[in-house]
Motif scaffolding. Structure first.
Motif, PDB file in Angstrom:
ATOM      1  N   SER A 165      -3.147 -29.380  40.517  1.00 54.92           N
ATOM      2  CA  SER A 165      -4.094 -30.056  41.413  1.00 54.92           C
ATOM      3  C   SER A 165      -5.253 -29.174  41.841  1.00 54.92           C
ATOM      4  N   ASP A 166      -5.008 -27.885  42.069  1.00 52.21           N
ATOM      5  CA  ASP A 166      -6.079 -26.999  42.534  1.00 52.21           C
ATOM      6  C   ASP A 166      -7.186 -26.857  41.501  1.00 52.21           C
ATOM      7  N   SER A 167      -6.818 -26.904  40.221  1.00 53.46           N
ATOM      8  CA  SER A 167      -7.822 -26.720  39.172  1.00 53.46           C
ATOM      9  C   SER A 167      -8.379 -28.041  38.656  1.00 53.46           C
ATOM     10  N   LEU A 195      12.538 -18.280  30.469  1.00 51.23           N
ATOM     11  CA  LEU A 195      11.497 -18.206  29.453  1.00 51.23           C
ATOM     12  C   LEU A 195      10.600 -19.446  29.495  1.00 51.23           C
ATOM     13  N   LEU A 196      11.205 -20.620  29.658  1.00 54.49           N
ATOM     14  CA  LEU A 196      10.432 -21.864  29.761  1.00 54.49           C
ATOM     15  C   LEU A 196       9.464 -21.805  30.942  1.00 54.49           C
ATOM     16  N   LEU A 197       9.936 -21.301  32.066  1.00 51.91           N
ATOM     17  CA  LEU A 197       9.077 -21.207  33.243  1.00 51.91           C
ATOM     18  C   LEU A 197       7.901 -20.269  32.993  1.00 51.91           C
ATOM     19  N   GLU A 198       8.151 -19.143  32.311  1.00 55.90           N
ATOM     20  CA  GLU A 198       7.070 -18.205  32.018  1.00 55.90           C
ATOM     21  C   GLU A 198       6.046 -18.825  31.070  1.00 55.90           C
ATOM     22  N   ILE A 199       6.530 -19.544  30.066  1.00 56.51           N
ATOM     23  CA  ILE A 199       5.612 -20.218  29.151  1.00 56.51           C
ATOM     24  C   ILE A 199       4.810 -21.278  29.908  1.00 56.51           C
ATOM     25  N   GLY A 200       5.480 -21.993  30.806  1.00 56.68           N
ATOM     26  CA  GLY A 200       4.781 -22.976  31.633  1.00 56.68           C
ATOM     27  C   GLY A 200       3.674 -22.346  32.454  1.00 56.68           C
ATOM     28  N   LYS A 201       3.907 -21.155  32.972  1.00 56.88           N
ATOM     29  CA  LYS A 201       2.873 -20.463  33.752  1.00 56.88           C
ATOM     30  C   LYS A 201       1.670 -20.123  32.877  1.00 56.88           C
ATOM     31  N   HIS A 202       1.942 -19.707  31.628  1.00 60.66           N
ATOM     32  CA  HIS A 202       0.832 -19.422  30.712  1.00 60.66           C
ATOM     33  C   HIS A 202       0.054 -20.691  30.382  1.00 60.66           C
ATOM     34  N   LEU A 203       0.770 -21.792  30.172  1.00 59.48           N
ATOM     35  CA  LEU A 203       0.091 -23.068  29.932  1.00 59.48           C
ATOM     36  C   LEU A 203      -0.769 -23.446  31.132  1.00 59.48           C
ATOM     37  N   ALA A 204      -0.231 -23.232  32.329  1.00 63.31           N
ATOM     38  CA  ALA A 204      -0.982 -23.549  33.551  1.00 63.31           C
ATOM     39  C   ALA A 204      -2.214 -22.672  33.675  1.00 63.31           C
ATOM     40  N   ASP A 205      -2.066 -21.378  33.386  1.00 60.12           N
ATOM     41  CA  ASP A 205      -3.212 -20.469  33.470  1.00 60.12           C
ATOM     42  C   ASP A 205      -4.310 -20.894  32.513  1.00 60.12           C
ATOM     43  N   TRP A 223      -2.053 -33.716  40.541  1.00 62.01           N
ATOM     44  CA  TRP A 223      -2.214 -33.679  39.090  1.00 62.01           C
ATOM     45  C   TRP A 223      -1.127 -32.819  38.467  1.00 62.01           C
ATOM     46  N   LEU A 224      -0.561 -33.310  37.349  1.00 61.11           N
ATOM     47  CA  LEU A 224       0.432 -32.557  36.602  1.00 61.11           C
ATOM     48  C   LEU A 224      -0.032 -32.389  35.160  1.00 61.11           C
ATOM     49  N   PHE A 225       0.287 -31.238  34.606  1.00 61.44           N
ATOM     50  CA  PHE A 225       0.183 -31.015  33.164  1.00 61.44           C
ATOM     51  C   PHE A 225       1.614 -30.960  32.642  1.00 61.44           C
ATOM     52  N   THR A 226       1.932 -31.751  31.618  1.00 61.52           N
ATOM     53  CA  THR A 226       3.290 -31.738  31.095  1.00 61.52           C
ATOM     54  C   THR A 226       3.269 -31.589  29.581  1.00 61.52           C
ATOM     55  N   ARG A 227       4.280 -30.916  29.098  1.00 63.32           N
ATOM     56  CA  ARG A 227       4.492 -30.794  27.656  1.00 63.32           C
ATOM     57  C   ARG A 227       5.958 -31.050  27.388  1.00 63.32           C
ATOM     58  N   GLY A 228       6.249 -31.977  26.502  1.00 56.87           N
ATOM     59  CA  GLY A 228       7.638 -32.310  26.214  1.00 56.87           C
ATOM     60  C   GLY A 228       7.903 -32.411  24.733  1.00 56.87           C
ATOM     61  N   HIS A 229       9.173 -32.350  24.380  1.00 58.93           N
ATOM     62  CA  HIS A 229       9.590 -32.487  22.982  1.00 58.93           C
ATOM     63  C   HIS A 229      10.835 -33.358  22.934  1.00 58.93           C
ATOM     64  N   PHE A 230      10.858 -34.296  21.982  1.00 61.79           N
ATOM     65  CA  PHE A 230      11.998 -35.189  21.821  1.00 61.79           C
ATOM     66  C   PHE A 230      12.665 -34.937  20.473  1.00 61.79           C
TER      67      PHE A 230
END
Length: 199
Positions: free
Chosen positions: A128-130, A178-188, A102-109
């Motif tokens: 996937s774990d959650s 910074l993107l990776l850190e924000i991604g971690k917060h989104l994942a949490d 399972w993936l969670f994705t957020r994108g902008h065009f």
């Protein structure tokens, strides 16, 4: 000569997930259909990091999306490409060995001044774990984003877009961090409670 960078394998993906905390990012030159991603994102979509750095088509990336999720996810993303703006999605990808993740994705065009699609950027989080089971979804976000974390994600994606055009590799690297850190917060947030995007 070491060709490990050309390999797509479960071991390579697990190593990349461990190194990244399960968070990656991607960018897409829409005009030239040239998509690139960091190693974890590339491997999640069955593309070697070396090939991803060289650039692949969107169609090749979408082939990894699980067949039951593919039509809906692809349609929402392509609609968002045409009109610009952001989307949020959860869906499954399938490895060559048949494993589903399972993936969670957020994108902008982004659009040019004439309203034509130019580029896209986004964050990918392996969840996937959650979320061992569930229903895939994709939704376009409204023009006004009130949620602080998603507003931050959109601003960072816009910053990364602008900095990439500016071309200073050190500043690009900082925005990617910074993107990776924000991604971690989104994942949490995805792991800790009900999905805030489903109403």
């Amino acid at each position: 000569m070491d060709h490990s960078d050309d390999v797509v394998s479960e071991a390579a993906l697990i190593a990349a997930l461990d190194a990244s905390g399960g968070v990656g990012f991607w960018m897409w030159d829409i005009v030239n259909d040239d998509a690139r991603a960091d190693p974890v994102t590339a491997l999640l979509f069955n593309i070697s990091p070396a090939r991803s750095r060289a650039g692949v088509s969107l169609a090749e990336i979408l082939r990894a999306v699980y067949h039951e999720d593919q039509a809906h996810i692809s349609q929402v993303i392509l609609d968002c490409v045409q009109s610009g703006g952001s989307y949020t999605a959860e869906y499954r990808v399938q490895s060559p060995e048949g494993r589903l993740r399972w993936l969670f994705t957020r994108g902008h065009f982004y659009l040019d001044e004439a309203g034509r699609p130019t580029t896209g950027r986004g964050v990918v989080v392996e969840i996937s774990d959650s979320k061992p089971t569930g229903t895939a979804f994709a939704t376009r976000d409204g023009h006004t984003i009130e949620d602080a974390l998603n507003k931050t994600a959109d601003l960072c994606l816009s910053l990364h877009n602008a900095v990439s055009e500016f071309g200073d590799p050190r500043i690009v690297a900082l925005t990617e961090t910074l993107l990776l850190e924000i991604g971690k917060h989104l994942a949490d947030r995805q792991r800790s409670g009900p999905n805030p995007f489903l109403h």
